[in-house]
Design a protein around this motif. Sequence first.
Motif, PDB file in Angstrom:
ATOM      1  N   ILE A  77      10.788  -4.016  -0.747  1.00 59.48           N
ATOM      2  CA  ILE A  77      10.116  -3.577   0.486  1.00 59.48           C
ATOM      3  C   ILE A  77      10.529  -4.493   1.630  1.00 59.48           C
ATOM      4  CG2 ILE A  77       7.872  -3.420   1.643  1.00 59.48           C
ATOM      5  CD1 ILE A  77       6.747  -2.345  -0.990  1.00 59.48           C
ATOM      6  N   GLY A  78      10.610  -5.796   1.358  1.00 60.72           N
ATOM      7  CA  GLY A  78      11.068  -6.740   2.377  1.00 60.72           C
ATOM      8  C   GLY A  78      12.502  -6.495   2.789  1.00 60.72           C
ATOM      9  N   GLY A 123      11.829  -4.990   6.227  1.00 60.91           N
ATOM     10  CA  GLY A 123      11.718  -6.271   6.909  1.00 60.91           C
ATOM     11  C   GLY A 123      10.761  -7.201   6.176  1.00 60.91           C
ATOM     12  N   LYS A 124      11.060  -8.471   6.257  1.00 58.49           N
ATOM     13  CA  LYS A 124      10.270  -9.458   5.536  1.00 58.49           C
ATOM     14  C   LYS A 124       8.891  -9.649   6.153  1.00 58.49           C
ATOM     15  CE  LYS A 124      14.171 -11.649   3.414  1.00 58.49           C
ATOM     16  NZ  LYS A 124      14.529 -10.409   2.840  1.00 58.49           N
ATOM     17  N   ARG A 125       8.775  -9.435   7.434  1.00 63.41           N
ATOM     18  CA  ARG A 125       7.458  -9.558   8.070  1.00 63.41           C
ATOM     19  C   ARG A 125       6.513  -8.490   7.541  1.00 63.41           C
ATOM     20  NH1 ARG A 125       4.437  -7.795  12.543  1.00 63.41           N
ATOM     21  NH2 ARG A 125       3.165  -9.459  13.421  1.00 63.41           N
ATOM     22  N   ALA A 126       7.008  -7.265   7.382  1.00 65.71           N
ATOM     23  CA  ALA A 126       6.174  -6.193   6.840  1.00 65.71           C
ATOM     24  C   ALA A 126       5.737  -6.522   5.411  1.00 65.71           C
ATOM     25  CB  ALA A 126       6.935  -4.871   6.868  1.00 65.71           C
ATOM     26  N   ALA A 127       6.655  -7.024   4.597  1.00 62.50           N
ATOM     27  CA  ALA A 127       6.302  -7.391   3.220  1.00 62.50           C
ATOM     28  C   ALA A 127       5.316  -8.554   3.203  1.00 62.50           C
ATOM     29  CB  ALA A 127       7.554  -7.730   2.426  1.00 62.50           C
ATOM     30  N   LEU A 128       5.488  -9.513   4.118  1.00 63.79           N
ATOM     31  CA  LEU A 128       4.553 -10.631   4.202  1.00 63.79           C
ATOM     32  C   LEU A 128       3.155 -10.148   4.550  1.00 63.79           C
ATOM     33  CD1 LEU A 128       4.017 -13.737   4.341  1.00 63.79           C
ATOM     34  CD2 LEU A 128       4.566 -13.575   6.762  1.00 63.79           C
ATOM     35  N   LEU A 129       3.055  -9.261   5.538  1.00 64.61           N
ATOM     36  CA  LEU A 129       1.742  -8.756   5.937  1.00 64.61           C
ATOM     37  C   LEU A 129       1.100  -7.905   4.836  1.00 64.61           C
ATOM     38  CD1 LEU A 129       2.453  -7.915   9.669  1.00 64.61           C
ATOM     39  CD2 LEU A 129       1.058  -9.783   8.769  1.00 64.61           C
ATOM     40  N   ILE A 130       1.890  -7.096   4.151  1.00 63.16           N
ATOM     41  CA  ILE A 130       1.353  -6.287   3.050  1.00 63.16           C
ATOM     42  C   ILE A 130       0.844  -7.188   1.938  1.00 63.16           C
ATOM     43  CG2 ILE A 130       1.995  -4.688   1.189  1.00 63.16           C
ATOM     44  CD1 ILE A 130       3.914  -3.370   3.232  1.00 63.16           C
ATOM     45  N   SER A 131       1.639  -8.182   1.556  1.00 61.53           N
ATOM     46  CA  SER A 131       1.216  -9.061   0.469  1.00 61.53           C
ATOM     47  C   SER A 131      -0.002  -9.890   0.873  1.00 61.53           C
ATOM     48  CB  SER A 131       2.359  -9.962   0.015  1.00 61.53           C
ATOM     49  OG  SER A 131       2.730 -10.867   1.013  1.00 61.53           O
ATOM     50  N   TYR A 132      -0.054 -10.318   2.123  1.00 57.93           N
ATOM     51  CA  TYR A 132      -1.210 -11.078   2.596  1.00 57.93           C
ATOM     52  C   TYR A 132      -2.462 -10.202   2.595  1.00 57.93           C
ATOM     53  CZ  TYR A 132      -3.372 -14.972   5.052  1.00 57.93           C
ATOM     54  OH  TYR A 132      -4.146 -16.048   5.390  1.00 57.93           O
ATOM     55  N   LEU A 133      -2.327  -8.969   3.032  1.00 63.26           N
ATOM     56  CA  LEU A 133      -3.468  -8.056   3.052  1.00 63.26           C
ATOM     57  C   LEU A 133      -3.964  -7.752   1.640  1.00 63.26           C
ATOM     58  CD1 LEU A 133      -5.136  -6.521   5.132  1.00 63.26           C
ATOM     59  CD2 LEU A 133      -3.607  -4.599   4.843  1.00 63.26           C
ATOM     60  N   ILE A 134      -3.052  -7.511   0.707  1.00 64.47           N
ATOM     61  CA  ILE A 134      -3.436  -7.280  -0.688  1.00 64.47           C
ATOM     62  C   ILE A 134      -4.186  -8.484  -1.233  1.00 64.47           C
ATOM     63  CG2 ILE A 134      -2.535  -7.042  -3.048  1.00 64.47           C
ATOM     64  CD1 ILE A 134      -0.246  -5.359  -1.845  1.00 64.47           C
ATOM     65  N   THR A 135      -3.665  -9.672  -0.961  1.00 60.11           N
ATOM     66  CA  THR A 135      -4.301 -10.895  -1.450  1.00 60.11           C
ATOM     67  C   THR A 135      -5.692 -11.069  -0.864  1.00 60.11           C
ATOM     68  OG1 THR A 135      -2.153 -11.935  -1.739  1.00 60.11           O
ATOM     69  CG2 THR A 135      -4.045 -13.394  -1.622  1.00 60.11           C
ATOM     70  N   CYS A 136      -5.826 -10.926   0.453  1.00 62.53           N
ATOM     71  CA  CYS A 136      -7.120 -11.121   1.104  1.00 62.53           C
ATOM     72  C   CYS A 136      -8.166 -10.125   0.611  1.00 62.53           C
ATOM     73  CB  CYS A 136      -6.975 -11.000   2.620  1.00 62.53           C
ATOM     74  SG  CYS A 136      -6.175 -12.399   3.389  1.00 62.53           S
ATOM     75  N   LEU A 137      -7.798  -8.862   0.544  1.00 58.95           N
ATOM     76  CA  LEU A 137      -8.764  -7.853   0.112  1.00 58.95           C
ATOM     77  C   LEU A 137      -9.178  -8.038  -1.338  1.00 58.95           C
ATOM     78  CD1 LEU A 137      -7.366  -4.644   1.854  1.00 58.95           C
ATOM     79  CD2 LEU A 137      -9.395  -5.975   2.468  1.00 58.95           C
ATOM     80  N   SER A 138      -8.223  -8.357  -2.198  1.00 59.48           N
ATOM     81  CA  SER A 138      -8.580  -8.541  -3.604  1.00 59.48           C
ATOM     82  C   SER A 138      -9.426  -9.796  -3.801  1.00 59.48           C
ATOM     83  CB  SER A 138      -7.336  -8.568  -4.481  1.00 59.48           C
ATOM     84  OG  SER A 138      -6.487  -9.605  -4.103  1.00 59.48           O
TER      85      SER A 138
END
Length: 185
Positions: free
Chosen positions: A19-20, A24-39
């Motif tokens: 996905i990165g 783009g790596k920024r999109a993958a960073l934001l997706i992974s950060y959002l998954i982490t925060c919500l979980s």
Amino acid sequence: IETLYMIASGIGVVILGPIGDKFGKRAALLISYLITCLSLLLCPFSPNWIFFNVFVFLSGLGRAPFIYYGFQFLVEVSNERFRAFGTLIMGVSFAIGAALSGALIQAVHFDWKHFYLCCLSIPSMLGFPFVYFWADESPLSFFPLRKYNRARDALYNVARVNNRTLPPHFRFQEEKDSDEIKFIQ
């Protein structure tokens, strides 16, 4: 639980890595950060052990790519005096956090749900606006997408942060019949 988390971390890198590369790596960073925060936010509110394990798995799924891309952004956009110190702090913070959380739980006598919220969920969410507004796209992310003007702009930004200059007419030229890019002036 830790085994489940580590398996999910490995899977997360395999899933979010492409996905990165594609978006783009920024999109993958934001997706992974959002998954982490919500979980991490949902873990203390788990109605049973199965849901808790699902949320821990999701946390692991998002955490490894977040750490990988976080280190990458830190190295790419920080100046050379801060680069080594910044990566050291980012790496050591996990050990310091683990040690302090053990001391905190002994001193305050939280139950595990309050501890999870105070030490994991809320601090993770506090960093999201920082990542969202501060993390620019990696210059290297634009090359596979063939967005050379955006790559040049991102390189100018990295050069500015590092107190360096690029040549005034810096641009990229794509070689015919090849995937190689060369820098021209």
